[in-house]
Write a protein that holds these residues in place. Structure first.
Motif, PDB file in Angstrom:
ATOM      1  N   VAL A 297      84.685 -22.569 124.033  1.00  0.00           N
ATOM      2  CA  VAL A 297      84.332 -22.047 122.711  1.00  0.00           C
ATOM      3  C   VAL A 297      82.809 -22.047 122.609  1.00  0.00           C
ATOM      4  CG1 VAL A 297      84.508 -22.419 120.214  1.00  0.00           C
ATOM      5  CG2 VAL A 297      86.451 -22.958 121.678  1.00  0.00           C
ATOM      6  N   ALA A 298      82.249 -20.969 122.063  1.00  0.00           N
ATOM      7  CA  ALA A 298      80.793 -20.881 121.899  1.00  0.00           C
ATOM      8  C   ALA A 298      80.285 -22.119 121.172  1.00  0.00           C
ATOM      9  CB  ALA A 298      80.421 -19.619 121.121  1.00  0.00           C
ATOM     10  N   VAL A 299      79.129 -22.601 121.574  1.00  0.00           N
ATOM     11  CA  VAL A 299      78.581 -23.842 121.031  1.00  0.00           C
ATOM     12  C   VAL A 299      78.210 -23.705 119.551  1.00  0.00           C
ATOM     13  CG1 VAL A 299      76.192 -23.389 121.738  1.00  0.00           C
ATOM     14  CG2 VAL A 299      76.998 -25.745 121.513  1.00  0.00           C
ATOM     15  N   ASP A 300      77.774 -22.544 119.116  1.00  0.00           N
ATOM     16  CA  ASP A 300      77.414 -22.363 117.711  1.00  0.00           C
ATOM     17  C   ASP A 300      78.638 -22.003 116.895  1.00  0.00           C
ATOM     18  OD1 ASP A 300      74.651 -22.865 117.765  1.00  0.00           O
ATOM     19  OD2 ASP A 300      74.205 -20.824 118.404  1.00  0.00           O
ATOM     20  N   ASP A 301      79.033 -22.913 116.002  1.00  0.00           N
ATOM     21  CA  ASP A 301      80.093 -22.554 115.063  1.00  0.00           C
ATOM     22  C   ASP A 301      79.432 -21.850 113.871  1.00  0.00           C
ATOM     23  OD1 ASP A 301      78.993 -24.530 113.415  1.00  0.00           O
ATOM     24  OD2 ASP A 301      80.747 -25.833 113.494  1.00  0.00           O
ATOM     25  N   PHE A 302      80.218 -21.498 112.864  1.00  0.00           N
ATOM     26  CA  PHE A 302      79.661 -20.758 111.735  1.00  0.00           C
ATOM     27  C   PHE A 302      78.661 -21.579 110.927  1.00  0.00           C
ATOM     28  CE2 PHE A 302      83.094 -17.863 112.693  1.00  0.00           C
ATOM     29  CZ  PHE A 302      82.504 -16.633 112.455  1.00  0.00           C
ATOM     30  N   TYR A 303      78.799 -22.889 110.910  1.00  0.00           N
ATOM     31  CA  TYR A 303      77.828 -23.708 110.180  1.00  0.00           C
ATOM     32  C   TYR A 303      76.502 -23.789 110.930  1.00  0.00           C
ATOM     33  CZ  TYR A 303      75.360 -27.565 108.066  1.00  0.00           C
ATOM     34  OH  TYR A 303      74.386 -28.330 107.485  1.00  0.00           O
ATOM     35  N   TYR A 304      76.524 -24.278 112.151  1.00  0.00           N
ATOM     36  CA  TYR A 304      75.274 -24.465 112.882  1.00  0.00           C
ATOM     37  C   TYR A 304      74.611 -23.135 113.243  1.00  0.00           C
ATOM     38  CZ  TYR A 304      76.239 -29.402 113.033  1.00  0.00           C
ATOM     39  OH  TYR A 304      76.475 -30.701 112.664  1.00  0.00           O
ATOM     40  N   GLY A 305      75.409 -22.138 113.573  1.00  0.00           N
ATOM     41  CA  GLY A 305      74.846 -20.836 113.926  1.00  0.00           C
ATOM     42  C   GLY A 305      74.180 -20.151 112.760  1.00  0.00           C
TER      43      GLY A 305
ATOM     44  N   ARG B 140      73.164 -21.665 109.998  1.00  0.00           N
ATOM     45  CA  ARG B 140      72.050 -22.527 109.562  1.00  0.00           C
ATOM     46  C   ARG B 140      70.790 -22.221 110.395  1.00  0.00           C
ATOM     47  NH1 ARG B 140      72.163 -29.051 109.852  1.00  0.00           N
ATOM     48  NH2 ARG B 140      70.072 -29.377 109.041  1.00  0.00           N
ATOM     49  N   ALA B 141      70.968 -22.067 111.683  1.00  0.00           N
ATOM     50  CA  ALA B 141      69.847 -21.705 112.557  1.00  0.00           C
ATOM     51  C   ALA B 141      69.338 -20.305 112.231  1.00  0.00           C
ATOM     52  CB  ALA B 141      70.273 -21.782 114.022  1.00  0.00           C
ATOM     53  N   ALA B 142      70.258 -19.394 111.935  1.00  0.00           N
ATOM     54  CA  ALA B 142      69.858 -18.023 111.584  1.00  0.00           C
ATOM     55  C   ALA B 142      68.958 -18.023 110.361  1.00  0.00           C
ATOM     56  CB  ALA B 142      71.097 -17.166 111.342  1.00  0.00           C
ATOM     57  N   VAL B 143      69.379 -18.730 109.315  1.00  0.00           N
ATOM     58  CA  VAL B 143      68.597 -18.774 108.077  1.00  0.00           C
ATOM     59  C   VAL B 143      67.218 -19.402 108.334  1.00  0.00           C
ATOM     60  CG1 VAL B 143      68.479 -19.816 105.777  1.00  0.00           C
ATOM     61  CG2 VAL B 143      70.591 -18.728 106.545  1.00  0.00           C
ATOM     62  N   ALA B 144      67.173 -20.433 109.151  1.00  0.00           N
ATOM     63  CA  ALA B 144      65.889 -21.077 109.462  1.00  0.00           C
ATOM     64  C   ALA B 144      64.928 -20.103 110.133  1.00  0.00           C
ATOM     65  CB  ALA B 144      66.112 -22.300 110.353  1.00  0.00           C
ATOM     66  N   GLY B 145      65.479 -19.111 110.831  1.00  0.00           N
ATOM     67  CA  GLY B 145      64.642 -18.125 111.506  1.00  0.00           C
ATOM     68  C   GLY B 145      64.423 -16.845 110.712  1.00  0.00           C
ATOM     69  N   GLY B 146      64.910 -16.787 109.466  1.00  0.00           N
ATOM     70  CA  GLY B 146      64.679 -15.611 108.642  1.00  0.00           C
ATOM     71  C   GLY B 146      65.807 -14.591 108.636  1.00  0.00           C
ATOM     72  N   THR B 147      66.919 -14.906 109.301  1.00  0.00           N
ATOM     73  CA  THR B 147      68.081 -14.027 109.281  1.00  0.00           C
ATOM     74  C   THR B 147      68.950 -14.433 108.104  1.00  0.00           C
ATOM     75  OG1 THR B 147      68.046 -13.708 111.666  1.00  0.00           O
ATOM     76  CG2 THR B 147      70.140 -13.326 110.566  1.00  0.00           C
ATOM     77  N   THR B 148      69.252 -13.476 107.225  1.00  0.00           N
ATOM     78  CA  THR B 148      70.022 -13.804 106.022  1.00  0.00           C
ATOM     79  C   THR B 148      71.442 -13.247 106.060  1.00  0.00           C
ATOM     80  OG1 THR B 148      69.113 -11.878 104.887  1.00  0.00           O
ATOM     81  CG2 THR B 148      67.967 -13.988 104.584  1.00  0.00           C
ATOM     82  N   MET B 149      71.787 -12.537 107.146  1.00  0.00           N
ATOM     83  CA  MET B 149      73.146 -12.034 107.298  1.00  0.00           C
ATOM     84  C   MET B 149      73.458 -11.893 108.783  1.00  0.00           C
ATOM     85  SD  MET B 149      74.904  -8.555 105.885  1.00  0.00           S
ATOM     86  CE  MET B 149      76.644  -8.290 106.133  1.00  0.00           C
ATOM     87  N   ILE B 150      74.698 -12.226 109.125  1.00  0.00           N
ATOM     88  CA  ILE B 150      75.175 -11.999 110.490  1.00  0.00           C
ATOM     89  C   ILE B 150      76.380 -11.077 110.447  1.00  0.00           C
ATOM     90  CG2 ILE B 150      74.339 -14.227 111.358  1.00  0.00           C
ATOM     91  CD1 ILE B 150      77.460 -15.000 111.372  1.00  0.00           C
ATOM     92  N   ILE B 151      76.608 -10.370 111.535  1.00  0.00           N
ATOM     93  CA  ILE B 151      77.829  -9.597 111.710  1.00  0.00           C
ATOM     94  C   ILE B 151      78.448 -10.089 113.010  1.00  0.00           C
ATOM     95  CG2 ILE B 151      78.878  -7.331 111.877  1.00  0.00           C
ATOM     96  CD1 ILE B 151      76.450  -6.196 110.383  1.00  0.00           C
TER      97      ILE B 151
ATOM     98  N   ASP C 225      84.555 -18.904 106.330  1.00  0.00           N
ATOM     99  CA  ASP C 225      84.482 -19.280 104.918  1.00  0.00           C
ATOM    100  C   ASP C 225      84.263 -20.773 104.720  1.00  0.00           C
ATOM    101  OD1 ASP C 225      84.774 -16.647 104.109  1.00  0.00           O
ATOM    102  OD2 ASP C 225      86.904 -16.844 103.613  1.00  0.00           O
ATOM    103  N   GLU C 226      84.787 -21.591 105.615  1.00  0.00           N
ATOM    104  CA  GLU C 226      84.636 -23.042 105.496  1.00  0.00           C
ATOM    105  C   GLU C 226      83.237 -23.532 105.867  1.00  0.00           C
ATOM    106  OE1 GLU C 226      87.667 -24.583 108.078  1.00  0.00           O
ATOM    107  OE2 GLU C 226      89.275 -24.222 106.624  1.00  0.00           O
ATOM    108  N   LYS C 227      82.461 -22.695 106.588  1.00  0.00           N
ATOM    109  CA  LYS C 227      81.222 -23.222 107.166  1.00  0.00           C
ATOM    110  C   LYS C 227      79.972 -22.378 106.939  1.00  0.00           C
ATOM    111  CE  LYS C 227      83.751 -25.277 111.017  1.00  0.00           C
ATOM    112  NZ  LYS C 227      83.954 -25.240 112.457  1.00  0.00           N
ATOM    113  N   VAL C 228      80.106 -21.092 106.723  1.00  0.00           N
ATOM    114  CA  VAL C 228      78.964 -20.183 106.737  1.00  0.00           C
ATOM    115  C   VAL C 228      77.961 -20.510 105.616  1.00  0.00           C
ATOM    116  CG1 VAL C 228      79.980 -18.359 105.292  1.00  0.00           C
ATOM    117  CG2 VAL C 228      78.411 -17.753 107.129  1.00  0.00           C
ATOM    118  N   VAL C 229      76.666 -20.364 105.910  1.00  0.00           N
ATOM    119  CA  VAL C 229      75.620 -20.645 104.917  1.00  0.00           C
ATOM    120  C   VAL C 229      74.764 -19.414 104.603  1.00  0.00           C
ATOM    121  CG1 VAL C 229      75.550 -23.110 105.497  1.00  0.00           C
ATOM    122  CG2 VAL C 229      73.953 -21.530 106.618  1.00  0.00           C
ATOM    123  N   CYS C 230      75.189 -18.250 105.044  1.00  0.00           N
ATOM    124  CA  CYS C 230      74.495 -17.010 104.710  1.00  0.00           C
ATOM    125  C   CYS C 230      75.536 -15.900 104.570  1.00  0.00           C
ATOM    126  CB  CYS C 230      73.441 -16.648 105.762  1.00  0.00           C
ATOM    127  SG  CYS C 230      74.098 -16.189 107.381  1.00  0.00           S
ATOM    128  N   ASP C 231      75.090 -14.713 104.230  1.00  0.00           N
ATOM    129  CA  ASP C 231      76.006 -13.581 104.147  1.00  0.00           C
ATOM    130  C   ASP C 231      76.548 -13.264 105.534  1.00  0.00           C
ATOM    131  OD1 ASP C 231      75.548 -13.265 101.415  1.00  0.00           O
ATOM    132  OD2 ASP C 231      73.929 -11.845 101.728  1.00  0.00           O
TER     133      ASP C 231
END
Length: 150
Positions: free
Chosen positions: A73-81, A83-94, A117-123
């Protein structure tokens, strides 16, 4: 404390067509005004952005959060992935929904939604891969587009 009104003051605003010095007024999470020396309603949190860039968040259109693949399983789950995205200026993932061969597209979509839905911190949104073809796949694609897409 969540601020309903935010004034970002004196930054260099970067849009798709130009860069300019301006204030940005945000109310209830929506940009209401961009301009010089804005006068805004009271109670706004003021953020000093002098000598800083103010720009829209990025959208990462190709992610694989907690993707199961070949027994791992990919190391980045929806929470950590995210969270890292937002820290780098990404506000949405697809992210990709990748059904197993024979798995219902709708079931796979619902599974990914539950994970996110249980973990995501951005759109976020999804691409649903068509990994196999069967009698119901076309019908499920229609349901995904008309009833579950957002």
């Amino acid at each position: 404390m969540v601020h309903k009104r935010i004034l970002i003051k004196g930054g260099t605003v970067i849009n798709h067509d130009r860069m300019f010095e301006a204030d940005v007024f945000i109310e209830d999470g929506v940009i209401k005004d961009v301009g010089e020396s804005l006068v805004v309603p009271g109670g706004a949190k003021v953020i000093d952005a002098h000598k800083k860039y103010v720009m829209p968040g990025g959208i990462d259109t190709h992610t694989h959060m907690q993707l199961p693949f070949m027994g791992t399983v990919a190391v980045d789950d929806f929470y950590y992935g995210t969270r890292a995205a937002v820290a780098g200026g990404t506000t949405m993932i697809i992210d990709f929904v990748i059904p197993q061969k024979g798995e219902s597209l709708l079931a796979a979509y619902d599974k990914w939604r539950k994970w996110a839905d249980e973990k995501v911190v951005c759109d976020y949104s999804f691409h649903v891969a068509v990994t196999w073809w069967g009698e119901n796949v076309g019908k499920e694609m229609e349901v995904l587009c008309k009833e579950r897409g957002n």
